[in-house]
Scaffold this motif. Structure first.
Motif, mmCIF file in Angstrom:
data_model
loop_
_atom_site.group_PDB
_atom_site.id
_atom_site.type_symbol
_atom_site.label_atom_id
_atom_site.label_comp_id
_atom_site.label_asym_id
_atom_site.label_seq_id
_atom_site.Cartn_x
_atom_site.Cartn_y
_atom_site.Cartn_z
ATOM 1 N N HIS A 68 -11.762 0.190 -2.063
ATOM 2 C CA HIS A 68 -10.647 -0.702 -2.367
ATOM 3 C C HIS A 68 -9.329 -0.094 -1.884
ATOM 4 O O HIS A 68 -8.456 0.246 -2.685
ATOM 5 C CB HIS A 68 -10.596 -0.997 -3.867
ATOM 6 N N GLU A 91 -6.987 -1.636 -0.542
ATOM 7 C CA GLU A 91 -5.906 -2.598 -0.773
ATOM 8 C C GLU A 91 -5.018 -2.205 -1.947
ATOM 9 O O GLU A 91 -3.861 -2.606 -2.020
ATOM 10 C CB GLU A 91 -6.453 -4.018 -0.953
ATOM 11 N N VAL A 92 -5.547 -1.380 -2.847
ATOM 12 C CA VAL A 92 -4.759 -0.901 -3.991
ATOM 13 C C VAL A 92 -3.530 -0.129 -3.507
ATOM 14 O O VAL A 92 -2.485 -0.160 -4.143
ATOM 15 C CB VAL A 92 -5.644 -0.017 -4.904
ATOM 16 N N ASP A 120 0.892 -1.999 0.517
ATOM 17 C CA ASP A 120 1.993 -2.867 0.104
ATOM 18 C C ASP A 120 1.937 -4.191 0.860
ATOM 19 O O ASP A 120 1.560 -4.223 2.030
ATOM 20 C CB ASP A 120 3.343 -2.197 0.385
ATOM 21 N N TYR A 121 2.333 -5.266 0.194
ATOM 22 C CA TYR A 121 2.462 -6.612 0.783
ATOM 23 C C TYR A 121 1.151 -7.231 1.240
ATOM 24 O O TYR A 121 1.153 -8.216 1.958
ATOM 25 C CB TYR A 121 3.452 -6.615 1.964
ATOM 26 N N GLU A 148 -3.283 -10.978 -1.875
ATOM 27 C CA GLU A 148 -4.035 -10.719 -3.108
ATOM 28 C C GLU A 148 -5.291 -11.589 -3.165
ATOM 29 O O GLU A 148 -5.358 -12.641 -2.561
ATOM 30 C CB GLU A 148 -3.144 -10.990 -4.318
ATOM 31 N N ASN A 149 -6.257 -11.124 -3.896
ATOM 32 C CA ASN A 149 -7.511 -11.831 -4.165
ATOM 33 C C ASN A 149 -8.367 -12.088 -2.924
ATOM 34 O O ASN A 149 -9.238 -12.940 -2.951
ATOM 35 C CB ASN A 149 -7.236 -13.153 -4.890
ATOM 36 N N ARG A 207 0.777 -10.903 2.336
ATOM 37 C CA ARG A 207 1.016 -11.896 1.299
ATOM 38 C C ARG A 207 1.716 -13.136 1.840
ATOM 39 O O ARG A 207 1.395 -14.252 1.464
ATOM 40 C CB ARG A 207 1.920 -11.269 0.231
#
Length: 157
Positions: free
Chosen positions: A48, A50-51, A54-55, A58-59, A93
């Motif tokens: 993971h 993605e943790v 930044d930017y 999501e999901n 995002r």
């Protein structure tokens, strides 16, 4: 209950700060058609990264990032015993491009090319045999090798 396992990885922040060690979280990966018994030997794990990005959208999980395997440096006649996997963001995002990674740009110096620039926060992990079943801890001792690779390689397109 699903067990979360963390591994040390190296974060190359996009804002120009020096690289640091971060915890790369992984969770068990379920594969369709496999029985629970197959997980006892060498279970695959979903990293993971993605943790630490930044930017990032999501999901989306692993659809928001890609990875590049580094099995050897240029001019090496043998592969690394423990290669590297570079995670980089691809879906932001807001749909805008990620900022150019200034830390890697500084490493590349005069060799920097904007069309192949690494963008966003980049996370590098280390593995043996298979990147999704045998991750291991990276350390700052791996930095010179990664610096050498990043010096001569842009982000895959």
């Amino acid at each position: 209950m699903e067990r979360i396992v963390n591994f040390n990885a190296i974060l190359f922040p996009s804002d120009g700060r020096p690289p640091t060690i971060v915890q790369l979280m992984t969770s068990p990966m379920t594969l369709p058609g496999h029985h629970a018994q197959s997980y006892t030997l060498n279970p695959s794990r979903m990293p993971h990264p993605e943790v630490h990005m930044d930017y990032i959208a999501e999901n989306l999980g692993p659809r928001a990032w890609k990875y590049q395997l580094v099995e050897a440096l240029d001019c090496m006649n043998r592969k690394f015993a423990c290669p590297y996997i570079i995670f980089y963001p691809v879906v932001s995002r807001d749909g805008m491009p990620f900022p150019i990674n200034r830390t890697i740009r500084d490493i590349q110096g005069r060799r920097f090319r904007e069309d192949t620039a690494w963008r966003g926060n980049v996370i590098v992990a280390k593995y043996c045999e298979n990147p999704f079943s045998s991750l291991m801890d990276a350390s700052m001792a791996d930095f010179p090798i990664l610096k050498n690779y990043l010096l001569t390689h842009g982000c895959p397109q």
